[in-house]
Design a protein around this motif. Structure first.
Motif, PDB file in Angstrom:
ATOM      1  N   PHE A 109       0.840  -1.202   0.000  1.00 60.69           N
ATOM      2  CA  PHE A 109       0.000   0.000   0.000  1.00 60.69           C
ATOM      3  C   PHE A 109       0.872   1.247   0.000  1.00 60.69           C
ATOM      4  O   PHE A 109       1.966   1.254   0.549  1.00 60.69           O
ATOM      5  CB  PHE A 109      -0.915   0.032   1.238  1.00 60.69           C
ATOM      6  N   ARG A 110       0.345   2.307  -0.608  1.00 62.74           N
ATOM      7  CA  ARG A 110       1.003   3.613  -0.638  1.00 62.74           C
ATOM      8  C   ARG A 110      -0.027   4.688  -0.310  1.00 62.74           C
ATOM      9  O   ARG A 110      -1.214   4.530  -0.596  1.00 62.74           O
ATOM     10  CB  ARG A 110       1.571   3.908  -2.028  1.00 62.74           C
ATOM     11  N   LEU A 111       0.449   5.789   0.245  1.00 62.61           N
ATOM     12  CA  LEU A 111      -0.390   6.978   0.422  1.00 62.61           C
ATOM     13  C   LEU A 111       0.006   7.956  -0.671  1.00 62.61           C
ATOM     14  O   LEU A 111       1.195   8.176  -0.919  1.00 62.61           O
ATOM     15  CB  LEU A 111      -0.179   7.620   1.789  1.00 62.61           C
ATOM     16  N   SER A 144      -4.958   6.184   0.640  1.00 61.03           N
ATOM     17  CA  SER A 144      -4.296   4.909   0.392  1.00 61.03           C
ATOM     18  C   SER A 144      -4.699   4.328  -0.953  1.00 61.03           C
ATOM     19  O   SER A 144      -5.798   4.567  -1.447  1.00 61.03           O
ATOM     20  CB  SER A 144      -4.678   3.932   1.501  1.00 61.03           C
ATOM     21  N   HIS A 145      -3.796   3.556  -1.523  1.00 62.31           N
ATOM     22  CA  HIS A 145      -4.114   2.768  -2.718  1.00 62.31           C
ATOM     23  C   HIS A 145      -3.200   1.549  -2.730  1.00 62.31           C
ATOM     24  O   HIS A 145      -2.073   1.601  -2.238  1.00 62.31           O
ATOM     25  CB  HIS A 145      -4.002   3.590  -3.999  1.00 62.31           C
ATOM     26  N   PRO A 146      -3.709   0.433  -3.268  1.00 62.77           N
ATOM     27  CA  PRO A 146      -2.875  -0.755  -3.352  1.00 62.77           C
ATOM     28  C   PRO A 146      -1.829  -0.596  -4.461  1.00 62.77           C
ATOM     29  O   PRO A 146      -2.117  -0.008  -5.500  1.00 62.77           O
ATOM     30  CB  PRO A 146      -3.858  -1.877  -3.688  1.00 62.77           C
ATOM     31  N   VAL A 147      -0.645  -1.105  -4.216  1.00 68.54           N
ATOM     32  CA  VAL A 147       0.401  -1.067  -5.229  1.00 68.54           C
ATOM     33  C   VAL A 147      -0.009  -1.935  -6.414  1.00 68.54           C
ATOM     34  O   VAL A 147       0.144  -1.536  -7.558  1.00 68.54           O
ATOM     35  CB  VAL A 147       1.753  -1.520  -4.630  1.00 68.54           C
ATOM     36  N   SER A 148      -0.544  -3.111  -6.129  1.00 65.95           N
ATOM     37  CA  SER A 148      -1.032  -4.028  -7.166  1.00 65.95           C
ATOM     38  C   SER A 148      -2.453  -4.437  -6.805  1.00 65.95           C
ATOM     39  O   SER A 148      -2.639  -5.263  -5.907  1.00 65.95           O
ATOM     40  CB  SER A 148      -0.147  -5.278  -7.245  1.00 65.95           C
TER      41      SER A 148
END
Length: 77
Positions: A28-30, A36-40
């Motif tokens: 996860f990244r902000l 937040s969003h998932p990387v994949s």
């Protein structure tokens, strides 16, 4: 091979606590808005991703089976 998961973050619910990033920094990244969003979004099942979803204070993270749409998290009541 296990069913792949589809991970989504409800940006209307996300408060940017960063719990998901702290628990699963590779998953996860902000963004600049602290959302937040998932990387994949589509990935193999992972205990790390499930733990990050469980740690979200507002349950903004949902996990479904990519092939069927069956809910993995949050549990249906």
């Amino acid at each position: 091979m296990a069913d792949r998961w589809h991970i989504e973050v409800d940006r209307d619910l996300c408060i940017g606590s960063g719990m998901c990033v702290g628990g699963a920094p590779e998953e996860f990244r902000l963004d600049a808005a602290r959302q937040s969003h998932p990387v994949s979004p589509d990935r193999e099942p992972s205990e790390e991703v499930l733990a990050a979803a469980e740690s979200c204070p507002v349950e903004a993270i949902s996990i479904t089976r990519a092939a069927t749409g069956e809910v993995v998290f949050p549990p249906e009541e």
